[in-house]
Scaffold this motif. Structure first.
Motif, PDB file in Angstrom:
ATOM      1  N   SER A 193       6.402   1.719   7.846  1.00 18.89           N
ATOM      2  CA  SER A 193       7.138   0.604   7.256  1.00 18.89           C
ATOM      3  C   SER A 193       6.506   0.203   5.931  1.00 18.89           C
ATOM      4  CB  SER A 193       7.150  -0.593   8.206  1.00 18.89           C
ATOM      5  OG  SER A 193       7.849  -0.307   9.382  1.00 18.89           O
ATOM      6  N   ARG A 194       5.216   0.118   5.943  1.00 17.39           N
ATOM      7  CA  ARG A 194       4.493  -0.258   4.727  1.00 17.39           C
ATOM      8  C   ARG A 194       4.549   0.853   3.695  1.00 17.39           C
ATOM      9  NH1 ARG A 194      -1.811  -2.251   4.953  1.00 17.39           N
ATOM     10  NH2 ARG A 194      -2.146  -2.589   2.705  1.00 17.39           N
ATOM     11  N   ALA A 195       4.410   2.095   4.152  1.00 17.24           N
ATOM     12  CA  ALA A 195       4.425   3.227   3.224  1.00 17.24           C
ATOM     13  C   ALA A 195       5.770   3.344   2.516  1.00 17.24           C
ATOM     14  CB  ALA A 195       4.114   4.516   3.980  1.00 17.24           C
ATOM     15  N   MET A 196       6.865   3.240   3.289  1.00 20.05           N
ATOM     16  CA  MET A 196       8.186   3.377   2.684  1.00 20.05           C
ATOM     17  C   MET A 196       8.598   2.127   1.919  1.00 20.05           C
ATOM     18  SD  MET A 196      10.449   5.441   5.457  1.00 20.05           S
ATOM     19  CE  MET A 196       9.817   6.857   6.341  1.00 20.05           C
ATOM     20  N   GLY A 197       8.156   0.982   2.395  1.00 21.40           N
ATOM     21  CA  GLY A 197       8.584  -0.273   1.783  1.00 21.40           C
ATOM     22  C   GLY A 197       7.755  -0.717   0.600  1.00 21.40           C
ATOM     23  N   HIS A 198       6.534  -0.203   0.489  1.00 20.02           N
ATOM     24  CA  HIS A 198       5.651  -0.671  -0.577  1.00 20.02           C
ATOM     25  C   HIS A 198       4.999   0.448  -1.364  1.00 20.02           C
ATOM     26  CE1 HIS A 198       6.004  -4.846   0.818  1.00 20.02           C
ATOM     27  NE2 HIS A 198       6.018  -4.317   2.029  1.00 20.02           N
ATOM     28  N   GLY A 199       5.256   1.689  -0.959  1.00 21.71           N
ATOM     29  CA  GLY A 199       4.704   2.823  -1.685  1.00 21.71           C
ATOM     30  C   GLY A 199       3.234   3.044  -1.395  1.00 21.71           C
ATOM     31  N   VAL A 200       2.781   4.254  -1.604  1.00 18.32           N
ATOM     32  CA  VAL A 200       1.385   4.597  -1.368  1.00 18.32           C
ATOM     33  C   VAL A 200       0.850   5.308  -2.602  1.00 18.32           C
ATOM     34  CG1 VAL A 200      -0.236   5.906   0.052  1.00 18.32           C
ATOM     35  CG2 VAL A 200       1.769   4.863   1.096  1.00 18.32           C
ATOM     36  N   GLY A 201      -0.342   4.930  -3.021  1.00 13.61           N
ATOM     37  CA  GLY A 201      -0.969   5.638  -4.120  1.00 13.61           C
ATOM     38  C   GLY A 201      -2.382   5.175  -4.310  1.00 13.61           C
ATOM     39  N   ASP A 202      -3.298   6.110  -4.401  1.00 10.96           N
ATOM     40  CA  ASP A 202      -4.700   5.777  -4.642  1.00 10.96           C
ATOM     41  C   ASP A 202      -5.261   4.816  -3.597  1.00 10.96           C
ATOM     42  OD1 ASP A 202      -4.597   7.329  -7.000  1.00 10.96           O
ATOM     43  OD2 ASP A 202      -3.819   5.611  -8.126  1.00 10.96           O
ATOM     44  N   GLY A 203      -4.807   4.978  -2.345  1.00 17.43           N
ATOM     45  CA  GLY A 203      -5.346   4.168  -1.266  1.00 17.43           C
ATOM     46  C   GLY A 203      -4.903   2.723  -1.264  1.00 17.43           C
ATOM     47  N   LYS A 204      -3.755   2.443  -1.850  1.00 13.94           N
ATOM     48  CA  LYS A 204      -3.265   1.058  -1.850  1.00 13.94           C
ATOM     49  C   LYS A 204      -1.752   1.056  -2.030  1.00 13.94           C
ATOM     50  CE  LYS A 204      -4.140   0.368  -6.830  1.00 13.94           C
ATOM     51  NZ  LYS A 204      -4.733   1.682  -7.105  1.00 13.94           N
ATOM     52  N   ASP A 205      -1.140  -0.106  -1.757  1.00 14.06           N
ATOM     53  CA  ASP A 205       0.291  -0.255  -1.984  1.00 14.06           C
ATOM     54  C   ASP A 205       0.580  -0.198  -3.482  1.00 14.06           C
ATOM     55  OD1 ASP A 205       0.444  -0.625   0.720  1.00 14.06           O
ATOM     56  OD2 ASP A 205       0.782  -2.785   0.629  1.00 14.06           O
ATOM     57  N   ARG A 206       1.773   0.312  -3.821  1.00 19.11           N
ATOM     58  CA  ARG A 206       2.090   0.480  -5.229  1.00 19.11           C
ATOM     59  C   ARG A 206       3.332  -0.287  -5.694  1.00 19.11           C
ATOM     60  NH1 ARG A 206      -0.457   4.973  -7.507  1.00 19.11           N
ATOM     61  NH2 ARG A 206       0.250   4.065  -9.458  1.00 19.11           N
ATOM     62  N   TYR A 207       4.259  -0.604  -4.804  1.00 24.35           N
ATOM     63  CA  TYR A 207       5.519  -1.202  -5.243  1.00 24.35           C
ATOM     64  C   TYR A 207       5.379  -2.693  -5.489  1.00 24.35           C
ATOM     65  CZ  TYR A 207       8.403   2.849  -3.910  1.00 24.35           C
ATOM     66  OH  TYR A 207       8.983   4.083  -3.807  1.00 24.35           O
ATOM     67  N   SER A 208       5.985  -3.178  -6.567  1.00 22.08           N
ATOM     68  CA  SER A 208       6.205  -4.608  -6.757  1.00 22.08           C
ATOM     69  C   SER A 208       7.530  -4.963  -6.087  1.00 22.08           C
ATOM     70  CB  SER A 208       6.282  -4.932  -8.244  1.00 22.08           C
ATOM     71  OG  SER A 208       7.463  -4.370  -8.802  1.00 22.08           O
ATOM     72  N   THR A 209       7.843  -6.254  -6.046  1.00 17.10           N
ATOM     73  CA  THR A 209       9.128  -6.672  -5.488  1.00 17.10           C
ATOM     74  C   THR A 209      10.278  -6.067  -6.280  1.00 17.10           C
ATOM     75  OG1 THR A 209       8.177  -8.757  -4.709  1.00 17.10           O
ATOM     76  CG2 THR A 209      10.576  -8.662  -4.919  1.00 17.10           C
ATOM     77  N   VAL A 210      10.127  -5.991  -7.598  1.00 17.82           N
ATOM     78  CA  VAL A 210      11.162  -5.390  -8.438  1.00 17.82           C
ATOM     79  C   VAL A 210      11.360  -3.920  -8.084  1.00 17.82           C
ATOM     80  CG1 VAL A 210      11.777  -4.764 -10.815  1.00 17.82           C
ATOM     81  CG2 VAL A 210      10.761  -7.016 -10.325  1.00 17.82           C
ATOM     82  N   ASP A 211      10.255  -3.226  -7.859  1.00 17.54           N
ATOM     83  CA  ASP A 211      10.349  -1.815  -7.471  1.00 17.54           C
ATOM     84  C   ASP A 211      11.090  -1.657  -6.143  1.00 17.54           C
ATOM     85  OD1 ASP A 211       8.860  -0.999  -9.689  1.00 17.54           O
ATOM     86  OD2 ASP A 211       6.976  -1.239  -8.625  1.00 17.54           O
ATOM     87  N   ARG A 212      10.762  -2.513  -5.183  1.00 24.13           N
ATOM     88  CA  ARG A 212      11.421  -2.438  -3.875  1.00 24.13           C
ATOM     89  C   ARG A 212      12.925  -2.599  -4.021  1.00 24.13           C
ATOM     90  NH1 ARG A 212       9.843  -3.205   1.150  1.00 24.13           N
ATOM     91  NH2 ARG A 212      11.398  -4.830   1.511  1.00 24.13           N
ATOM     92  N   ARG A 213      13.343  -3.561  -4.817  1.00 22.04           N
ATOM     93  CA  ARG A 213      14.772  -3.789  -4.989  1.00 22.04           C
ATOM     94  C   ARG A 213      15.442  -2.594  -5.668  1.00 22.04           C
ATOM     95  NH1 ARG A 213      16.514  -6.774  -1.408  1.00 22.04           N
ATOM     96  NH2 ARG A 213      18.464  -6.927  -2.590  1.00 22.04           N
ATOM     97  N   ALA A 214      14.741  -1.973  -6.607  1.00 20.77           N
ATOM     98  CA  ALA A 214      15.293  -0.799  -7.275  1.00 20.77           C
ATOM     99  C   ALA A 214      15.465   0.355  -6.302  1.00 20.77           C
ATOM    100  CB  ALA A 214      14.386  -0.391  -8.438  1.00 20.77           C
ATOM    101  N   VAL A 215      14.475   0.562  -5.438  1.00 20.66           N
ATOM    102  CA  VAL A 215      14.567   1.630  -4.449  1.00 20.66           C
ATOM    103  C   VAL A 215      15.682   1.338  -3.443  1.00 20.66           C
ATOM    104  CG1 VAL A 215      13.358   2.778  -2.552  1.00 20.66           C
ATOM    105  CG2 VAL A 215      12.161   2.334  -4.697  1.00 20.66           C
ATOM    106  N   LEU A 216      15.775   0.099  -2.982  1.00 23.01           N
ATOM    107  CA  LEU A 216      16.846  -0.259  -2.058  1.00 23.01           C
ATOM    108  C   LEU A 216      18.218  -0.037  -2.686  1.00 23.01           C
ATOM    109  CD1 LEU A 216      15.318  -3.488  -0.480  1.00 23.01           C
ATOM    110  CD2 LEU A 216      15.953  -1.412   0.762  1.00 23.01           C
ATOM    111  N   HIS A 217      18.345  -0.391  -3.941  1.00 26.19           N
ATOM    112  CA  HIS A 217      19.623  -0.161  -4.630  1.00 26.19           C
ATOM    113  C   HIS A 217      19.942   1.324  -4.668  1.00 26.19           C
ATOM    114  CE1 HIS A 217      22.883  -0.648  -7.508  1.00 26.19           C
ATOM    115  NE2 HIS A 217      22.336   0.324  -8.227  1.00 26.19           N
TER     116      HIS A 217
END
Length: 375
Positions: A193-217
């Motif tokens: 859930s966290r990986a798909m919803g917030h992205g993974v990179g360099d051992g931490k979450d990567r997505y901002s709220t704006v990124d999440r909305r773009a991916v959902l769109h």
């Protein structure tokens, strides 16, 4: 300004989408909940043990999907009722890969074990193929508990769960819900859930709220295409959100050959899933693609919402050098159990704990944990 390109693909290296994949139509199968196959010959990526009995089994979850599993029993079990462990994962793998190895090895230690293919994957039923669900795949673990508790060799009051990689989150989610489960363990955990919803990179979450909305769109636009075409398009998990919020995606993640100087995480997964070491024809990660819209439900249904309510004994194992290590450490902190242990395997990366190629899977730790807590 966001100075870097954010990618869902770091998480979805687990969900490898390869060439030669076609779209899927519901009409392609006469019974969408029936098993895809029941291969009787030994077709695992690991050697068959002479210390255990093995048989292919089927069981249904409460959504009516028939799951296919491998049941392993110690040869020297006699007439005793034994403790049992349900095993599944990694995300996109099949029971002929890592989960089968864990299950067979723990059966050698005296447990009845069940490695199973989750709904929609491997030999298990469910349509469309190659789709994952935080709800249904959590239910798959409870269905495995149903099955184990009905076996004459099993003491139904001594059943545990073991989730590998992306199926660790499903195992923990089930442990929060299913009061029949007496102990739960995870290995190189991924919280999908966290990986798909917030992205993974360099051992931490990567997505901002704006990124999440773009991916959902982007994903919901794909739903329109699927509805219009009457099919379920594959791939689409290599999702990029650039500095301007533009989204692009590729249906391909693992290449046919590694590029020069590949990303170390890419190389880990490639060396397992695409090489003879771990390749299996029924594995989504080895030969196929998830449906393009698979991330949607994970993005708004956090698997660890009730982690504080997990009060049974819990073991969380990860690698010192695993890119997924932070998932395991955060899950450990979230668990409500007073009997919990976090084990960091020295020098191990994420995939080292898939097949023990470097002798790094702490099987003795898993054995002791379950023997202590399933009694």
């Amino acid at each position: 300004m966001r100075a870097f390109t954010r990618k869902l693909s770091a998480a979805m290296l687990l969900c490898a989408s390869l060439s030669g994949v076609t779209t899927m139509s519901y009409a392609d199968t006469p019974n969408p909940n029936a098993p895809v196959s029941m291969v009787g010959t030994w077709d695992k990526t690991f050697a068959e043990s002479t210390k255990v009995d093995h048989r292919k089994v089927t069981f249904r979850n409460r959504y009516g999907i028939t799951l296919v599993g491998d049941l392993y029993l110690p040869k020297d079990r006699g007439d005793r009722k034994l403790a049992a462990i349900a095993v599944s994962g990694p995300f996109g793998a099949v029971k002929e890969q890592s989960s089968g190895l864990y299950a067979q090895t723990l059966a050698e230690k005296g447990f009845v074990t069940l490695a199973f293919d989750p709904s929609y994957t491997g030999e298990s039923g469910g349509y469309p193929r190659n789709v994952a669900s935080p709800d249904i795949n959590t239910e798959d673990f409870s269905a495995a508990v149903d099955f184990l508790g009905l076996q004459r060799e099993v003491d139904r009051h001594k059943i545990g769960l073991l989730g590998l990689c992306g199926w660790s989150g499903m195992a923990l989610n089930d442990a929060a819900m299913d009061t029949r489960v007496k102990a739960v363990a995870t290995s190189v955990m991924y919280d999908m859930s966290r990986a798909m919803g917030h992205g993974v990179g360099d051992g931490k979450d990567r997505y901002s709220t704006v990124d999440r909305r773009a991916v959902l769109h982007y994903l919901n636009e794909q739903r329109w295409k699927d509805a219009e075409n009457g099919t379920f398009a594959p791939g689409g998990h290599d999702i990029y959100v650039d500095d301007k919020g533009n989204v692009t995606a590729s249906a391909r993640i693992l290449p046919e050959t590694l590029p020069a100087n590949p990303n170390p995480v890419l190389k880990e997964f490639f060396d397992y899933y695409r090489m003879p070491r771990g390749f299996h024809a029924r594995s989504v990660n080895s030969t196929g693609a998830w449906t393009a819209t698979t991330p949607l439900s994970f993005m708004t249904m956090p698997l660890l919402s009730y982690a504080k309510e997990i009060t049974i004994p819990a073991l969380v194992v990860t690698g010192e050098k695993a890119h997924s290590r932070y998932f395991a450490e955060d899950a450990y902190q979230a668990l409500g159990s007073k009997e919990k242990e976090l084990v960091i395997v020295p020098g191990a990366n994420h995939v080292d704990l898939y097949d023990n190629a470097a002798g790094k899977i702490p099987f003795a730790t898993f054995e002791q944990f379950f023997k202590t807590n399933l009694k």
